[in-house]
Write a protein that holds these residues in place. Structure first.
Motif, PDB file in Angstrom:
ATOM      1  N   ASP A   1      -0.848  40.213  38.247  1.00  0.00           N
ATOM      2  CA  ASP A   1      -1.918  40.528  37.294  1.00  0.00           C
ATOM      3  C   ASP A   1      -2.527  39.268  36.684  1.00  0.00           C
ATOM      4  O   ASP A   1      -3.388  39.348  35.791  1.00  0.00           O
ATOM      5  CB  ASP A   1      -1.415  41.450  36.194  1.00  0.00           C
ATOM      6  CG  ASP A   1      -0.290  40.831  35.358  1.00  0.00           C
ATOM      7  OD1 ASP A   1       0.097  39.658  35.628  1.00  0.00           O
ATOM      8  OD2 ASP A   1       0.210  41.516  34.437  1.00  0.00           O
ATOM      9  N   GLY A   2      -2.067  38.086  37.146  1.00  0.00           N
ATOM     10  CA  GLY A   2      -2.603  36.822  36.647  1.00  0.00           C
ATOM     11  C   GLY A   2      -1.844  36.231  35.482  1.00  0.00           C
ATOM     12  O   GLY A   2      -2.169  35.120  35.027  1.00  0.00           O
ATOM     13  N   SER A   3      -0.834  36.916  34.979  1.00  0.00           N
ATOM     14  CA  SER A   3      -0.060  36.422  33.838  1.00  0.00           C
ATOM     15  C   SER A   3       1.116  35.580  34.319  1.00  0.00           C
ATOM     16  O   SER A   3       1.409  35.503  35.510  1.00  0.00           O
ATOM     17  CB  SER A   3       0.449  37.596  33.004  1.00  0.00           C
ATOM     18  OG  SER A   3       1.386  38.370  33.750  1.00  0.00           O
ATOM     19  N   GLY A   4       1.797  34.990  33.345  1.00  0.00           N
ATOM     20  CA  GLY A   4       3.039  34.271  33.622  1.00  0.00           C
ATOM     21  C   GLY A   4       2.889  33.076  34.535  1.00  0.00           C
ATOM     22  O   GLY A   4       3.761  32.814  35.377  1.00  0.00           O
TER      23      GLY A   4
ATOM     24  N   ARG B   1     -10.424  39.016  38.753  1.00  0.00           N
ATOM     25  CA  ARG B   1     -10.206  37.567  38.689  1.00  0.00           C
ATOM     26  C   ARG B   1      -8.837  37.294  38.078  1.00  0.00           C
ATOM     27  O   ARG B   1      -8.533  37.749  36.971  1.00  0.00           O
ATOM     28  CB  ARG B   1     -11.310  36.913  37.851  1.00  0.00           C
ATOM     29  CG  ARG B   1     -11.223  35.403  37.774  1.00  0.00           C
ATOM     30  CD  ARG B   1     -12.426  34.842  37.020  1.00  0.00           C
ATOM     31  NE  ARG B   1     -12.352  33.400  36.892  1.00  0.00           N
ATOM     32  CZ  ARG B   1     -13.318  32.648  36.325  1.00  0.00           C
ATOM     33  NH1 ARG B   1     -14.422  33.238  35.856  1.00  0.00           N
ATOM     34  NH2 ARG B   1     -13.189  31.337  36.229  1.00  0.00           N
ATOM     35  N   LEU B   2      -8.000  36.543  38.805  1.00  0.00           N
ATOM     36  CA  LEU B   2      -6.642  36.273  38.338  1.00  0.00           C
ATOM     37  C   LEU B   2      -6.515  34.929  37.634  1.00  0.00           C
ATOM     38  O   LEU B   2      -5.668  34.776  36.750  1.00  0.00           O
ATOM     39  CB  LEU B   2      -5.654  36.321  39.513  1.00  0.00           C
ATOM     40  CG  LEU B   2      -5.533  37.646  40.261  1.00  0.00           C
ATOM     41  CD1 LEU B   2      -4.428  37.567  41.312  1.00  0.00           C
ATOM     42  CD2 LEU B   2      -5.291  38.815  39.313  1.00  0.00           C
ATOM     43  N   THR B   3      -7.290  33.943  38.023  1.00  0.00           N
ATOM     44  CA  THR B   3      -7.228  32.626  37.376  1.00  0.00           C
ATOM     45  C   THR B   3      -8.579  32.304  36.750  1.00  0.00           C
ATOM     46  O   THR B   3      -9.629  32.751  37.226  1.00  0.00           O
ATOM     47  CB  THR B   3      -6.863  31.513  38.379  1.00  0.00           C
ATOM     48  OG1 THR B   3      -7.873  31.422  39.388  1.00  0.00           O
ATOM     49  CG2 THR B   3      -5.517  31.801  39.039  1.00  0.00           C
TER      50      THR B   3
ATOM     51  N   LYS C   1       6.336  40.187  43.746  1.00  0.00           N
ATOM     52  CA  LYS C   1       6.413  39.909  42.315  1.00  0.00           C
ATOM     53  C   LYS C   1       5.633  38.664  41.902  1.00  0.00           C
ATOM     54  O   LYS C   1       5.312  38.495  40.720  1.00  0.00           O
ATOM     55  CB  LYS C   1       7.877  39.752  41.891  1.00  0.00           C
ATOM     56  CG  LYS C   1       8.694  41.030  42.036  1.00  0.00           C
ATOM     57  CD  LYS C   1      10.136  40.805  41.594  1.00  0.00           C
ATOM     58  CE  LYS C   1      10.939  42.087  41.712  1.00  0.00           C
ATOM     59  NZ  LYS C   1      12.355  41.893  41.284  1.00  0.00           N
ATOM     60  N   TRP C   2       5.340  37.788  42.863  1.00  0.00           N
ATOM     61  CA  TRP C   2       4.686  36.522  42.526  1.00  0.00           C
ATOM     62  C   TRP C   2       3.598  36.190  43.545  1.00  0.00           C
ATOM     63  O   TRP C   2       3.641  36.647  44.696  1.00  0.00           O
ATOM     64  CB  TRP C   2       5.698  35.373  42.495  1.00  0.00           C
ATOM     65  CG  TRP C   2       6.739  35.485  41.427  1.00  0.00           C
ATOM     66  CD1 TRP C   2       8.001  35.998  41.552  1.00  0.00           C
ATOM     67  CD2 TRP C   2       6.596  35.099  40.064  1.00  0.00           C
ATOM     68  NE1 TRP C   2       8.658  35.940  40.346  1.00  0.00           N
ATOM     69  CE2 TRP C   2       7.818  35.394  39.410  1.00  0.00           C
ATOM     70  CE3 TRP C   2       5.549  34.537  39.311  1.00  0.00           C
ATOM     71  CZ2 TRP C   2       8.014  35.138  38.057  1.00  0.00           C
ATOM     72  CZ3 TRP C   2       5.749  34.274  37.956  1.00  0.00           C
ATOM     73  CH2 TRP C   2       6.977  34.583  37.346  1.00  0.00           C
ATOM     74  N   ILE C   3       2.664  35.384  43.093  1.00  0.00           N
ATOM     75  CA  ILE C   3       1.659  34.788  43.966  1.00  0.00           C
ATOM     76  C   ILE C   3       1.736  33.285  43.777  1.00  0.00           C
ATOM     77  O   ILE C   3       1.598  32.782  42.646  1.00  0.00           O
ATOM     78  CB  ILE C   3       0.241  35.295  43.635  1.00  0.00           C
ATOM     79  CG1 ILE C   3       0.143  36.794  43.900  1.00  0.00           C
ATOM     80  CG2 ILE C   3      -0.805  34.531  44.457  1.00  0.00           C
ATOM     81  CD1 ILE C   3      -1.158  37.414  43.395  1.00  0.00           C
TER      82      ILE C   3
ATOM     83  N   ILE D   1       1.843  22.931  43.029  1.00  0.00           N
ATOM     84  CA  ILE D   1       2.137  24.317  43.371  1.00  0.00           C
ATOM     85  C   ILE D   1       2.441  25.093  42.087  1.00  0.00           C
ATOM     86  O   ILE D   1       3.254  24.656  41.262  1.00  0.00           O
ATOM     87  CB  ILE D   1       3.326  24.421  44.344  1.00  0.00           C
ATOM     88  CG1 ILE D   1       3.133  23.487  45.544  1.00  0.00           C
ATOM     89  CG2 ILE D   1       3.521  25.860  44.788  1.00  0.00           C
ATOM     90  CD1 ILE D   1       1.945  23.799  46.408  1.00  0.00           C
ATOM     91  N   TYR D   2       1.832  26.256  41.939  1.00  0.00           N
ATOM     92  CA  TYR D   2       2.013  27.119  40.776  1.00  0.00           C
ATOM     93  C   TYR D   2       2.416  28.516  41.239  1.00  0.00           C
ATOM     94  O   TYR D   2       2.191  28.897  42.389  1.00  0.00           O
ATOM     95  CB  TYR D   2       0.727  27.211  39.948  1.00  0.00           C
ATOM     96  CG  TYR D   2       0.379  25.951  39.198  1.00  0.00           C
ATOM     97  CD1 TYR D   2       0.561  25.856  37.821  1.00  0.00           C
ATOM     98  CD2 TYR D   2      -0.143  24.846  39.866  1.00  0.00           C
ATOM     99  CE1 TYR D   2       0.235  24.694  37.128  1.00  0.00           C
ATOM    100  CE2 TYR D   2      -0.477  23.686  39.185  1.00  0.00           C
ATOM    101  CZ  TYR D   2      -0.281  23.617  37.818  1.00  0.00           C
ATOM    102  OH  TYR D   2      -0.594  22.459  37.131  1.00  0.00           O
TER     103      TYR D   2
END
Length: 405
Positions: free
Chosen positions: A251-254, A213-215, A231-233, A245-246
């Motif tokens: 890994d779910g961080s940042g 689970r990422l969020t 590098k990003w999702i 938009i986020y």
């Protein structure tokens, strides 16, 4: 009479000698190489008492070179578009329920719809086909178990692999650039959240993998899309009261909020170089297309009209966006440059044309149209010429095309 003729000839000879000798009496002719050459001209009137023959100069011109033959100017002939190539996945209910099919674009365009094959076989609904980065496999959503789950299958229909398994709905798969992981949205926690699954874990375990689970937020998080560099999702969330938009790391961080506006923003699409994101926004009282840099700068509105625009697709070179628009009171396919210039309408008919997807070479766009009374797959050249119909399955539905990388 004879005497007169002899006198004339004698006089002519004297004149000739004087001309050749000149004042110096030189017979070499060197001083006269570039002078005119004189020849005597005699007329019958000289028999009537003329005592002298007039010498008439005759110019012998020097030989001249022939003018060069002009080189013909090349005539420019535009190179015609080739037939579309590559594989296109699509959804069809021609066999009684929604299944995933694949067609060969060049075969279908050149032979009236040949070169198609079915890759899923079940009594459930299969939809949302998404190609792996290498074009060898497809991820899709299926309710074969009574709820939406994520599956993977090879492009030839072999190697079916179930990735998720839970009572809630899982949907919207997106591949990592290396083809090893998939992110997706899930309602298993009572609201939409983003999860990740590693295909190696599924293969090694011989079945369902362990999803990460990422969020984790009371607000809904959905529509995840992996960046081209991995590098990003990007995803959509209403965790701050409205849809924006986020960005987050794999890994779910940042987590970073990219757009901030009271109106909804949705449908993020990465540019091929990963530097920008196009998205759909209702901040102007109707759905328009915007683009923004990944650092949040350079927000630009690309479309501006009173109708709805959306469901964008970047061209392979990142310079254009294809999208659907309702500005002509029906859905049509348009293309626009990513700076907002060069708006062009590609389709023009009274039917609905939706779902544009670019060919890898950027020369063609596939889309879904009901111009023949039901949804079929068509391809058009990127300049709006050369329309090809690829499927011929009246009265069934063929739609949701996705061109392989």
């Amino acid at each position: 009479m004879i005497l007169v003729v002899m006198a004339v000839l004698l006089t002519a000879c004297n004149l000739k000698m004087e001309t050749l000798l000149g004042a110096s009496g030189d017979l070499s002719g060197k001083d006269n190489e570039d002078e005119f050459v004189f020849t005597p001209t005699w007329t019958p009137e000289q028999d009537k008492g003329s005592d002298q023959v007039e010498a008439t100069p005759t110019l012998i011109p020097e030989p001249t070179e022939e003018p060069p033959t002009p080189t013909p100017t090349a005539t420019f002939t535009p190179t015609p578009y080739p037939l579309p190539t590559g594989l296109i996945a699509f959804v069809s209910n021609r066999d009684g329920n929604s299944e995933i099919y694949v067609l060969n674009a060049s075969t279908a365009a050149g032979s009236g719809g040949a070169g198609q094959w079915r890759i899923t076989f079940n009594n459930a609904e299969d939809f949302d086909p998404t190609w792996s980065p290498d074009g060898s496999r497809l991820a899709f959503t299926s309710n074969i178990n009574g709820n939406g789950e994520i599956y993977v299958v090879n492009a030839d229909g072999s190697g079916l692999l179930r990735l998720t398994s839970n009572p809630a709905k899982d949907a919207a798969p997106s591949w990592s650039p290396d083809g090893q992981m998939i992110v997706f949205e899930s309602f298993r926690d009572g609201n939409w959240e983003i999860y990740l699954i590693n295909l190696a874990d599924v293969i090694q375990g011989g079945g369902d993998g362990v999803e990460k689970r990422l969020t984790n937020h009371p607000g809904g998080d959905s529509n995840p899309v992996w960046s081209p560099d991995g590098k990003w999702i990007a995803f959509v969330s209403n965790r701050d009261g409205n849809s924006d938009i986020y960005l987050m790391k794999p890994d779910g961080s940042g987590i970073v909020r990219l757009t901030q506006h009271p109106a909804p923003d949705a449908q993020p699409v990465w540019s091929p170089d990963g530097s920008r994101i196009a998205f759909r926004s209702w901040r102007d009282d109707n759905a328009e297309i915007y683009i923004i840099n990944v650092d949040g700068s350079g927000l630009t509105r690309l479309t501006d009209n009173t109708s709805e625009d959306g469901f964008m697709a970047f061209s392979p070179n990142g310079k254009q966006l294809a999208f659907r628009s309702f500005r002509e009171e029906n859905w049509e396919i348009y293309v626009i440059n990513t700076d907002g210039s060069g708006l062009r309408r590609l389709t023009d008919n009274s039917a609905s044309d939706v779902g544009p997807t670019w060919s890898p070479d950027g020369l063609h766009i596939a889309f879904q149209s009901d111009r023949d009374r039901n949804a079929e797959i068509y391809v058009i050249n990127a300049d709006g010429s050369g329309l090809y119909r690829l499927t011929f399955e009246n009265p069934s539905f063929d739609g949701d095309p996705a061109w392989s990388p």
